[in-house]
Design a protein around this motif. Structure first.
Motif, PDB file in Angstrom:
ATOM      1  N   MET A   1      -0.803  -7.131  44.002  1.00  0.00           N
ATOM      2  CA  MET A   1      -1.232  -6.715  42.675  1.00  0.00           C
ATOM      3  C   MET A   1      -1.926  -5.367  42.780  1.00  0.00           C
ATOM      4  O   MET A   1      -2.913  -5.212  43.495  1.00  0.00           O
ATOM      5  N   ASN A   2      -1.394  -4.365  42.088  1.00  0.00           N
ATOM      6  CA  ASN A   2      -1.984  -3.037  42.122  1.00  0.00           C
ATOM      7  C   ASN A   2      -3.171  -2.968  41.177  1.00  0.00           C
ATOM      8  O   ASN A   2      -3.112  -3.426  40.036  1.00  0.00           O
ATOM      9  N   HIS A   3      -4.266  -2.371  41.673  1.00  0.00           N
ATOM     10  CA  HIS A   3      -5.444  -2.224  40.834  1.00  0.00           C
ATOM     11  C   HIS A   3      -5.227  -1.136  39.791  1.00  0.00           C
ATOM     12  O   HIS A   3      -4.845  -0.022  40.110  1.00  0.00           O
ATOM     13  N   ILE A   4      -5.444  -1.485  38.539  1.00  0.00           N
ATOM     14  CA  ILE A   4      -5.341  -0.521  37.444  1.00  0.00           C
ATOM     15  C   ILE A   4      -6.747  -0.273  36.918  1.00  0.00           C
ATOM     16  O   ILE A   4      -7.390  -1.186  36.394  1.00  0.00           O
ATOM     17  N   PRO A   5      -7.293   0.909  37.095  1.00  0.00           N
ATOM     18  CA  PRO A   5      -8.668   1.162  36.660  1.00  0.00           C
ATOM     19  C   PRO A   5      -8.801   1.011  35.149  1.00  0.00           C
ATOM     20  O   PRO A   5      -7.878   1.294  34.385  1.00  0.00           O
ATOM     21  N   MET A   6      -9.970   0.555  34.712  1.00  0.00           N
ATOM     22  CA  MET A   6     -10.262   0.378  33.298  1.00  0.00           C
ATOM     23  C   MET A   6     -10.636   1.729  32.702  1.00  0.00           C
ATOM     24  O   MET A   6     -11.718   2.251  32.942  1.00  0.00           O
ATOM     25  N   THR A   7      -9.706   2.349  31.962  1.00  0.00           N
ATOM     26  CA  THR A   7      -9.949   3.675  31.388  1.00  0.00           C
ATOM     27  C   THR A   7     -10.397   3.593  29.934  1.00  0.00           C
ATOM     28  O   THR A   7     -10.861   4.577  29.378  1.00  0.00           O
ATOM     29  N   ARG A   8     -10.261   2.422  29.311  1.00  0.00           N
ATOM     30  CA  ARG A   8     -10.678   2.257  27.921  1.00  0.00           C
ATOM     31  C   ARG A   8     -12.192   2.115  27.841  1.00  0.00           C
ATOM     32  O   ARG A   8     -12.818   1.537  28.720  1.00  0.00           O
ATOM     33  N   LYS A   9     -12.754   2.594  26.766  1.00  0.00           N
ATOM     34  CA  LYS A   9     -14.198   2.534  26.592  1.00  0.00           C
ATOM     35  C   LYS A   9     -14.581   1.262  25.848  1.00  0.00           C
ATOM     36  O   LYS A   9     -14.015   0.938  24.807  1.00  0.00           O
ATOM     37  N   ILE A  10     -15.563   0.554  26.386  1.00  0.00           N
ATOM     38  CA  ILE A  10     -16.069  -0.665  25.753  1.00  0.00           C
ATOM     39  C   ILE A  10     -17.232  -0.294  24.850  1.00  0.00           C
ATOM     40  O   ILE A  10     -18.129   0.458  25.250  1.00  0.00           O
ATOM     41  N   ILE A  11     -17.213  -0.804  23.636  1.00  0.00           N
ATOM     42  CA  ILE A  11     -18.266  -0.471  22.671  1.00  0.00           C
ATOM     43  C   ILE A  11     -18.754  -1.727  21.966  1.00  0.00           C
ATOM     44  O   ILE A  11     -18.097  -2.775  21.973  1.00  0.00           O
ATOM     45  N   LEU A  12     -19.917  -1.612  21.340  1.00  0.00           N
ATOM     46  CA  LEU A  12     -20.443  -2.622  20.436  1.00  0.00           C
ATOM     47  C   LEU A  12     -20.274  -2.094  19.021  1.00  0.00           C
ATOM     48  O   LEU A  12     -20.751  -1.006  18.697  1.00  0.00           O
ATOM     49  N   SER A  13     -19.560  -2.820  18.193  1.00  0.00           N
ATOM     50  CA  SER A  13     -19.301  -2.310  16.848  1.00  0.00           C
ATOM     51  C   SER A  13     -19.044  -3.474  15.899  1.00  0.00           C
ATOM     52  O   SER A  13     -19.146  -4.647  16.281  1.00  0.00           O
ATOM     53  N   GLU A  14     -18.681  -3.145  14.688  1.00  0.00           N
ATOM     54  CA  GLU A  14     -18.333  -4.181  13.723  1.00  0.00           C
ATOM     55  C   GLU A  14     -17.025  -4.851  14.135  1.00  0.00           C
ATOM     56  O   GLU A  14     -16.010  -4.181  14.360  1.00  0.00           O
TER      57      GLU A  14
END
Length: 469
Positions: free
Chosen positions: A1-14
């Protein structure tokens, strides 16, 4: 399994929670499902050279017996004896006799064995226990397997197959009749994470689990949205409006300092603003848990956890998302474990148990997710997204636990054809996870809970959640 870095930004929102209609149909498992299960059990018996399989059940340890026959013990113990050929025998106590008529899904000889009845009830009977065992077909020289709720490993005992967990009076009788060395632990027939019969489920069982998971998840989210400071824990549990479905574990609700108590039941403690709160509810085939703070926003968090969302909730969401998105048929569970461990190690916390596990009628069957595991993810698996982070020095944790299924195209087609309402809810949940939370599931991963993977760190702010930007 190739590691795919998490490039999406996690936010707190509605994040507006998803509100799906309650089910209008209750899936039931037809008798032919049980006939097929009995045939599969006998095939495994042949592979183990077993002449007879003795399944023990009681109120807590019922799942193997219920899987095989439909009968689940209530007040009393029970035994289901499956011979290699011929009709099985079910032994029950006084109060199980009538109940067996309502629940049995296989042709079975039912014997009243008053030894299994409660103290103070008529317990004389007409035969001794050894006679009942012989009546069920147990004979000298037979190779007999037992199944209750647990098997053992070589790391635990030199001869794990001879270690049997069910009551000694039953094991003693079996060994006396069949022979001391002829009785072995056979729980792996049902519970092994690779070949156990309760590890791979058909579309009927998945549909029933979805029904149970829907009811459980709606109950938990109704409770969250009805919470008010000043309520007792008992009053909070009443908000769940429990449906009467049989539980897979005792309902859990704890607040404040009681959240350190693990699996404690609710109490009369008054819930206040700023309290941590943990709640869990499970019906057969499902479990839903949530843990967060009873606050409106970060200004009401205790000083110790003022950075709770950034330091724990965001990393937890990243870890959970990775687990969901790498799940696939034939994926290596050991590699999934490594992917999750990489994230937890990066953020400096560990998991109390394992990153997810198998579920069924009982909340925990086994798990393929552990270091070095060679087991693969299979179509038909029912899984719990159960991640419990270990936090230290007085910090509170977080928990988002839901039920899901793995299903190949054939199973999904049968599910859509036979249970269209179930299938529609599953597809709506997949859309919610993708469009609202930003979690993208493979086609074979089926979310069975409403608001699957929704992390709401502020329980008094019902439309605030964690998602990808």
């Amino acid at each position: 399994m190739n590691h795919i870095p998490m490039t999406r930004k996690i936010i707190l929102s509605e994040v507006e929670p998803q509100r799906l209609p309650s089910p209008t149909e209750v899936p039931s498992l037809p008798r032919e499902v049980y006939a097929s299960r009995l045939a599969s059990i006998r095939q495994r018996m042949r592979e183990k050279s077993l002449d007879s399989l003795v399944i023990y059940g009681d109120r807590e340890h019922f799942a193997n017996m219920a899987f095989a026959s439909g009968y689940d013990p209530r007040f009393e113990e029970a035994l289901l004896v499956i011979p290699s050929q011929g009709e099985p025998t079910l032994m029950v106590g006084n109060e199980g006799l009538g109940y067996s008529k309502a629940t049995l899904k296989v042709d079975c000889e039912v014997l009243l064995v008053q030894l299994f009845s409660l103290l103070g009830q008529p317990r004389g009977g007409t035969e001794d226990f050894m006679s009942f065992m012989r009546t069920s077909g147990i004979k000298r020289g037979m190779r007999v397997g037992t199944a209750g709720w647990k098997y053992f490993e070589k790391s635990e005992f030199d001869d794990p197959g001879r270690q049997i967990e069910i009551p000694s009076f039953i094991v003693d009788a079996l060994r006396q009749i069949a022979g001391l060395g002829n009785v072995i632990n056979a729980n792996d027939i049902f519970m092994h994470p690779e070949y156990g019969l309760r590890v791979v489920n058909d579309f009927h069982q998945i549909a029933y689990s979805e029904y149970a998971a829907t009811i459980a998840s709606q109950a938990i989210h109704e409770m969250i949205e009805g919470l008010e400071p000043g309520m007792t824990e008992y009053e909070a549990v009443r908000l769940m409006k429990l449906s009467g479905l049989p539980h897979s574990f005792h309902p859990v609700l704890m607040s404040g300092e009681r959240t350190d108590h693990g699996l404690a039941s609710p109490s009369s403690r008054v819930i206040e603003v700023g309290d941590p709160l943990l709640a869990g509810l499970g019906f057969w085939g499902s479990a839903v848990c949530r843990a967060a703070y009873l606050v409106q926003d970060s200004s009401e968090l205790p000083t110790l956890d003022v950075d709770y969302v950034k330091n724990l909730c965001f990393p937890y969401f990243e870890m959970m998302t990775k687990w969901y998105e790498v799940l696939a048929i034939d994926a290596a569970a050991g590699e999934i474990f490594e992917e999750v461990s990489r994230i937890t190690n990066m953020y400096g916390f560990k998991l109390a148990l394992t990153p997810g596990h198998l579920t069924h009628l009982d909340e925990w069957v086994n798990t393929p997710f552990f270091e070095g595991s060679s087991f693969k993810i299979k179509s038909g698996m029912l899984l719990q997204s159960d991640f419990i982070p270990v936090v230290e020095n007085g910090h509170f944790g977080v928990n988002v636990e839901d039920t899901l299924a793995i299903a190949n195209e054939e199973t999904r087609c049968e599910l859509q054809k036979r249970y269209p309402e179930t299938y529609r809810r599953i597809m709506m949940r997949k859309d919610f996870m993708a469009d609202t939370l930003g979690i993208n599931l493979r086609s074979e991963v089926l979310p069975l809970c409403d608001n699957q993977a929704l992390l709401r760190p502020y329980l008094l702010s019902h439309s605030t959640g964690v998602r990808f930007k």
